[in-house]
Design a protein around this motif. Structure first.
Motif, PDB file in Angstrom:
ATOM      1  N   PRO A  59       0.817  -1.220   0.000  1.00  0.00           N
ATOM      2  CA  PRO A  59       0.000   0.000   0.000  1.00  0.00           C
ATOM      3  C   PRO A  59       0.849   1.267   0.000  1.00  0.00           C
ATOM      4  CG  PRO A  59       0.017  -0.976   2.182  1.00  0.00           C
ATOM      5  CD  PRO A  59       0.705  -1.955   1.280  1.00  0.00           C
ATOM      6  N   ALA A  60       2.167   1.131   0.222  1.00  0.00           N
ATOM      7  CA  ALA A  60       3.039   2.301   0.261  1.00  0.00           C
ATOM      8  C   ALA A  60       3.347   2.855  -1.123  1.00  0.00           C
ATOM      9  CB  ALA A  60       4.350   1.959   0.979  1.00  0.00           C
ATOM     10  N   VAL A  61       3.093   2.111  -2.194  1.00  0.00           N
ATOM     11  CA  VAL A  61       3.428   2.580  -3.540  1.00  0.00           C
ATOM     12  C   VAL A  61       2.437   3.648  -3.978  1.00  0.00           C
ATOM     13  CG1 VAL A  61       3.706   1.945  -5.959  1.00  0.00           C
ATOM     14  CG2 VAL A  61       4.488   0.375  -4.169  1.00  0.00           C
ATOM     15  N   ALA A  62       2.929   4.858  -4.180  1.00  0.00           N
ATOM     16  CA  ALA A  62       2.091   5.946  -4.683  1.00  0.00           C
ATOM     17  C   ALA A  62       1.984   5.871  -6.201  1.00  0.00           C
ATOM     18  CB  ALA A  62       2.660   7.295  -4.268  1.00  0.00           C
ATOM     19  N   MET A  63       3.122   5.618  -6.852  1.00  0.00           N
ATOM     20  CA  MET A  63       3.169   5.485  -8.310  1.00  0.00           C
ATOM     21  C   MET A  63       4.491   4.836  -8.669  1.00  0.00           C
ATOM     22  SD  MET A  63       3.701   9.552  -9.274  1.00  0.00           S
ATOM     23  CE  MET A  63       2.479  10.084  -8.059  1.00  0.00           C
ATOM     24  N   TRP A  64       4.526   4.233  -9.847  1.00  0.00           N
ATOM     25  CA  TRP A  64       5.746   3.609 -10.356  1.00  0.00           C
ATOM     26  C   TRP A  64       6.405   4.543 -11.360  1.00  0.00           C
ATOM     27  CZ3 TRP A  64       7.453  -0.671  -8.067  1.00  0.00           C
ATOM     28  CH2 TRP A  64       6.533  -1.515  -7.426  1.00  0.00           C
ATOM     29  N   GLU A  65       7.708   4.743 -11.214  1.00  0.00           N
ATOM     30  CA  GLU A  65       8.455   5.543 -12.188  1.00  0.00           C
ATOM     31  C   GLU A  65       9.266   4.617 -13.078  1.00  0.00           C
ATOM     32  OE1 GLU A  65      11.828   9.063 -12.358  1.00  0.00           O
ATOM     33  OE2 GLU A  65      10.316   9.083 -10.757  1.00  0.00           O
ATOM     34  N   LEU A  66       8.989   4.644 -14.370  1.00  0.00           N
ATOM     35  CA  LEU A  66       9.618   3.723 -15.312  1.00  0.00           C
ATOM     36  C   LEU A  66      11.116   3.959 -15.433  1.00  0.00           C
ATOM     37  CD1 LEU A  66       6.954   3.826 -18.186  1.00  0.00           C
ATOM     38  CD2 LEU A  66       7.215   2.079 -16.402  1.00  0.00           C
TER      39      LEU A  66
END
Length: 354
Positions: free
Chosen positions: A175-182
């Protein structure tokens, strides 16, 4: 007997360095999912304006990986942040490769996600850099974005596409992932010398379309394993190959790109232009202001306070300072932000409000 004992020890060491392919248990859903609604970030149904930190060194563990910079006491670091703060950090493949065995070992990166969950802090994991700073493989040229990203780079166990699938599958339940940066600071340039110096890089026609197509394809891998999380790319927003001038709009219009980035080390000279007509959230994912021998940290905090107010007035949707380090260098002019830097209070004051 001594030979047998040595052999047994070596076998145990090899076993300890063996490839870790186990999955992590799913933690409880104690942080809401960050979403995008038009040109704004949303949390719990309300406009969210994150003000946080870059902390690229979090995955450094000298007993596990080659790391980058000093080790960070994760509980000390996350424990000083307010719940629902946001941190961007390097989740490069090199941090998941054991420095002795050369096989996958997720121990160091697992610890970052675990600590963020314990302290209810959001993360933006950066899955790869454009260059080889803190990672293996060298500078990624235009041909890498075309096809070479499907092949492992020197020093990597997995090709980039397999690393993205592996990382998102492993930590997508967090749940800590706000967004993934490619990728951080992408550039579809071609090197004309062995060192790939900035002055000798060439921007070839079609770079924007190449980068846009790559974003959609790479983001598709993320969607397969974590369909509910946002996807971002670390565009600088200046005159880089593939995103200079009008090419920026071409790239940021990628269908699978949810959040646009801008990196500010020069008084945001391109920011207003990049925001013009943008229909997606814009995160200033790197704001760098020097302090130390050249400026008091209290003066920097005042500058950051005014800058974040300006970002909000211009229409940006959040900002992250560059960069936290556990061992700041007060006798040098750097971007270092130490544990006791007054800019932490500025970030708390700006964070979260719409």
């Amino acid at each position: 007997m001594r030979v047998a004992a040595v052999a047994t020890t070596l076998l145990l060491l090899l076993a300890a360095c063996a490839q870790d392919t186990s999955s992590r248990p799913s933690p409880p859903e104690d942080l809401p999912v960050v979403r995008a609604d038009g040109d704004r970030l949303v949390l719990d149904g309300r406009t969210w304006w994150p003000a946080g930190l870059n902390a690229y060194q979090l995955g450094t563990r000298w007993e596990v990986n080659h790391g980058c910079g000093a080790e960070v006491d994760l509980d000390d670091f996350f424990g000083t942040l307010a719940p629902r703060s946001i941190v961007r950090f390097d989740a490069f493949q090199s941090h998941a490769v054991h420095r002795i065995g050369g096989t996958l070992d997720f121990t160091a990166l697992d610890a970052v996600f675990d600590a963020a969950e314990r302290h209810r802090v959001y993360l933006i994991p950066v899955l790869a850099p454009q260059d080889s700073d803190c990672d293996a493989g060298g500078y990624k040229q235009a041909d890498w974005y075309d096809a070479a990203w499907h092949d492992p780079l020197p020093g990597h166990v997995l090709a980039y596409d397999d690393w993205v699938a592996t990382a998102v599958e492993r930590w997508g339940s967090s749940p800590a992932v706000a967004m993934w940066e490619l990728i951080g600071e992408p550039e579809t340039a071609t090197c004309t010398d062995d060192e790939c110096t900035l002055e000798r890089r060439e921007c070839l026609p079609g770079g924007a379309r190449l980068l846009r197509n790559w974003i959609d394809e790479a983001a598709g891998i993320v969607r397969e394993h974590d369909p509910d999380r946002l996807v971002t790319v670390g565009t600088i927003g200046g005159d880089q190959c593939g995103s200079a001038g009008d090419d920026f709009a071409t790239v940021t219009d990628a269908e699978q790109l949810d959040v646009v980035q801008y990196h500010d080390y020069d008084d945001a000279q391109f920011l207003e232009r990049r925001l013009d007509g943008l229909s997606k959230p814009m995160l200033v994912a790197e704001l760098g202001v020097r302090a130390g021998s050249c400026r008091a940290v209290s003066e920097r905090a005042d500058i950051v306070d005014r800058t974040l107010t300006r970002y909000r007035d211009l229409g940006a949707d959040g900002a992250l300072m560059w960069s936290f380090v556990p061992d700041p260098r007060p006798d040098e002019c750097t971007y270092d932000i130490g544990p006791d830097d007054p800019v932490h209070y500025v970030l708390r004051r700006h964070h979260g409000s719409g």
